[in-house]
Design an enzyme around this catalytic site. Structure first.
Site, mmCIF file in Angstrom:
data_model
loop_
_atom_site.group_PDB
_atom_site.id
_atom_site.type_symbol
_atom_site.label_atom_id
_atom_site.label_comp_id
_atom_site.label_asym_id
_atom_site.label_seq_id
_atom_site.Cartn_x
_atom_site.Cartn_y
_atom_site.Cartn_z
ATOM 1 N N CYS A 1 0.812 -1.221 0.000
ATOM 2 C CA CYS A 1 0.000 0.000 0.000
ATOM 3 C C CYS A 1 0.845 1.270 0.000
ATOM 4 O O CYS A 1 0.445 2.280 -0.592
ATOM 5 C CB CYS A 1 -0.981 0.009 1.174
ATOM 6 N N HIS B 1 -1.660 0.380 7.381
ATOM 7 C CA HIS B 1 -2.296 0.718 6.109
ATOM 8 C C HIS B 1 -1.863 2.138 5.744
ATOM 9 O O HIS B 1 -1.467 2.920 6.619
ATOM 10 C CB HIS B 1 -3.816 0.624 6.216
ATOM 11 N N ASP C 1 -8.162 5.852 -1.147
ATOM 12 C CA ASP C 1 -7.775 4.546 -0.595
ATOM 13 C C ASP C 1 -8.050 3.491 -1.662
ATOM 14 O O ASP C 1 -9.193 3.128 -1.916
ATOM 15 C CB ASP C 1 -8.570 4.249 0.678
#
Length: 213
Positions: free
Chosen positions: A16, A72, A89
């Site tokens: 990520c 994250h 996101d």
């Protein structure tokens, strides 16, 4: 809101931080953000236990989309003139991008009573600084014998402007003791100057962005 689709962005599952790095570059290049990324912020989410619950995540197998990540990374775009700040996101099943307020209420759910070990902390880094200094050689994605725990991206690892090859751990190491407890001007100013940004608690995210708009 943007007309960009998730499929137009570079995305490798479980990487990520690299996905966000290239998302920043694309938003700047496509004119969706300021050319220098000055309206963009990288947000690392984690805690002392490396166990953070987030809802509406595509990787989840549950109907409510909840998953327990070790960390994250998302992007938040500051909007002026009363417009809603936006959350980008790539791993979320919510609208893309999502208004900050709805993302907080749906994905972070600060009103949900969590045990203290699941409380989330947020490291906020100004995008222009992140793009200059971030580096990852992906060592965190190898097991004890050197095998990949998830297939890495095909492109070369990201190297910082100064030649640093790995500092991801400095960004994703986030502890409750690092959190700033007030929203004074010094804290707001620090996000524009500090390589590792600032760390705040989960109930401060919307307030923080209201202060910098």
């Amino acid at each position: 809101m943007s007309n960009l689709e998730v499929s137009q962005f570079t995305h490798t599952p479980f990487y990520c931080e690299e996905n966000v790095y290239f998302l920043l570059k694309k938003l700047c290049k496509d004119g969706v953000a300021d050319a220098d990324g000055s309206d963009l912020f990288v947000v690392f989410i984690s805690n002392d236990k490396k166990q953070i619950p987030l809802w509406h995540q595509k990787a989840s197998t549950r109907a409510d989309g909840i998953i327990l990540w070790d960390y994250h990374v998302i992007c938040i775009q500051r909007k002026r003139d009363g417009n809603s700040h936006l959350v980008w996101d790539l791993d979320s099943s919510l609208s893309f991008p999502s208004p900050l307020a709805s993302y907080v209420s749906e994905t972070i759910r600060p009103s949900f009573q969590l045990f203290s070990e699941y409380q989330r902390s947020f490291r906020i880094v100004h995008a222009p600084i992140f793009l200059r200094f971030f580096a990852s050689d992906r060592r965190h994605m190898k097991d004890s014998v050197g095998n990949w725990t998830a297939q890495p991206p095909a492109y070369e690892p990201i190297v910082a402007e100064d030649g640093t090859i790995h500092n991801l751990n400095e960004y994703m190491e986030i502890h409750a003791s690092d959190e700033s407890t007030n929203m004074e001007a010094d804290l707001i100013n620090s996000v524009f100057t500090q390589q590792l940004g600032v760390v705040i608690g989960e109930n401060q995210l919307e307030e923080f962005f209201s202060q910098i708009s």
